[in-house]
Design a protein around this motif. Structure first.
Motif, short mmCIF file in Angstrom:
data_model
loop_
_atom_site.label_atom_id
_atom_site.label_comp_id
_atom_site.label_asym_id
_atom_site.label_seq_id
_atom_site.Cartn_x
_atom_site.Cartn_y
_atom_site.Cartn_z
N LYS A 186 -8.72 28.35 81.82
CA LYS A 186 -8.04 27.06 81.66
C LYS A 186 -7.83 26.44 83.04
O LYS A 186 -6.72 26.36 83.55
N ILE A 187 -8.93 26.03 83.66
CA ILE A 187 -8.91 25.45 84.99
C ILE A 187 -9.08 23.94 84.84
O ILE A 187 -10.07 23.48 84.28
N ASP A 188 -8.11 23.22 85.33
CA ASP A 188 -8.18 21.76 85.33
C ASP A 188 -8.46 21.27 86.74
O ASP A 188 -8.42 22.03 87.71
N PHE A 189 -8.73 19.99 86.84
CA PHE A 189 -9.03 19.35 88.13
C PHE A 189 -7.92 19.63 89.14
O PHE A 189 -8.19 19.98 90.29
N GLU A 190 -6.68 19.52 88.70
CA GLU A 190 -5.53 19.71 89.60
C GLU A 190 -5.41 21.16 90.09
O GLU A 190 -4.78 21.41 91.10
N ASP A 191 -5.99 22.11 89.36
CA ASP A 191 -5.95 23.51 89.78
C ASP A 191 -6.98 23.82 90.87
O ASP A 191 -6.88 24.83 91.54
N VAL A 192 -7.98 22.93 91.00
CA VAL A 192 -9.07 23.18 91.94
C VAL A 192 -9.00 22.24 93.15
O VAL A 192 -9.14 22.65 94.29
N ILE A 193 -8.79 20.97 92.89
CA ILE A 193 -8.81 19.96 93.95
C ILE A 193 -7.44 19.27 94.01
O ILE A 193 -6.94 18.79 92.99
N ALA A 194 -6.89 19.22 95.19
CA ALA A 194 -5.60 18.55 95.39
C ALA A 194 -5.54 17.95 96.78
O ALA A 194 -5.97 18.59 97.75
N GLU A 195 -5.05 16.75 96.87
CA GLU A 195 -4.90 16.10 98.16
C GLU A 195 -3.42 16.14 98.55
O GLU A 195 -2.57 15.66 97.80
N PRO A 196 -3.13 16.71 99.71
CA PRO A 196 -1.73 16.77 100.12
C PRO A 196 -1.19 15.39 100.49
O PRO A 196 -1.95 14.45 100.71
N GLU A 197 0.10 15.30 100.58
CA GLU A 197 0.77 14.05 100.95
C GLU A 197 0.28 13.61 102.33
O GLU A 197 0.18 14.42 103.26
N GLY A 198 -0.10 12.36 102.43
CA GLY A 198 -0.56 11.83 103.71
C GLY A 198 -2.07 11.85 103.87
O GLY A 198 -2.61 11.27 104.80
N THR A 199 -2.78 12.55 102.97
CA THR A 199 -4.24 12.61 103.02
C THR A 199 -4.77 12.27 101.64
O THR A 199 -5.00 13.16 100.82
N HIS A 200 -4.92 10.99 101.40
CA HIS A 200 -5.39 10.54 100.08
C HIS A 200 -6.68 9.76 100.24
O HIS A 200 -6.82 8.95 101.15
N SER A 201 -7.60 9.98 99.31
CA SER A 201 -8.82 9.17 99.27
C SER A 201 -8.51 7.88 98.50
O SER A 201 -7.41 7.69 98.00
N PHE A 202 -9.52 7.05 98.36
CA PHE A 202 -9.33 5.83 97.59
C PHE A 202 -9.04 6.18 96.13
O PHE A 202 -9.58 7.16 95.60
#
Length: 178
Positions: A65-81
């Motif tokens: 039960k792996i979701d997108f949030e379990d694999v890829i996360a952008e920390p505060e201050g480093t956000h893509s578009f």
């Protein structure tokens, strides 16, 4: 005067109670006979499977039960578009969904065949080799343990009794000198 006996009890002091439905081996009524034959016809190979809940025993709850949030996360201050983030989420989710379906379509039946053979062999070995070996080992060990117990009681008990009697006559006193 002796108690009156009913016609069904004549000659007997006690009769076994008779169940109206009989027992599972000799049913007295047709409904119970039909029930038993129906149960005998049902088999684990023909049971219906649940197409909605495909993991009723929750075997894979913590693994797949792996979701997108379990694999890829952008920390505060480093956000893509935002658009890239949404497209990445959609790409990940759809790819995972369809690639799993493709792999299960290609390899599902062969893997089911392999695992079926494996568990059949495992069951066969357990039933016809492992359990009989363990049972025979336990029977042999029980015999050996009896002989061992007899030897211990024969040789060690008298020795320890003699040593106990020898040391039982020793008296120790403690004096405190000031």
């Amino acid at each position: 005067s002796p108690p009156a006996r009913s016609p069904s009890r004549q000659g007997f002091l006690y009769t076994a109670p008779i169940r109206e439905q009989g027992n599972i081996y000799k049913p007295n009524n047709k409904m119970m006979t039909d029930e038993l034959s129906e149960k005998a016809v049902r088999d684990v190979h023909t049971k219906e499977i649940d197409l909605v809940n495909r993991d009723p025993k929750h075997l894979n709850d913590d693994v797949v039960k792996i979701d997108f949030e379990d694999v890829i996360a952008e920390p505060e201050g480093t956000h893509s578009f935002d658009g890239i983030w949404k497209a990445s989420f959609t790409t990940f989710t759809v790819t995972k969904y369809w690639f799993y379906r493709l792999l299960s379509a290609i390899f599902g039946i062969p893997m089911a065949l392999i695992w079926g053979i494996y568990f059949a062999i495992l069951s066969f070995l357990h039933i016809w080799a492992v359990v009989p070996c363990i049972r025979s080992y336990l029977i042999e060990i029980q015999c050996i343990s009896r002989v061992y117990s007899i030897c211990i009681h024969t040789f060690c008990d008298p020795l320890f009794e003699a040593i106990g009697k020898m040391f039982s006559s020793i008296r120790a006193t403690v004096r405190k000198e000031i």
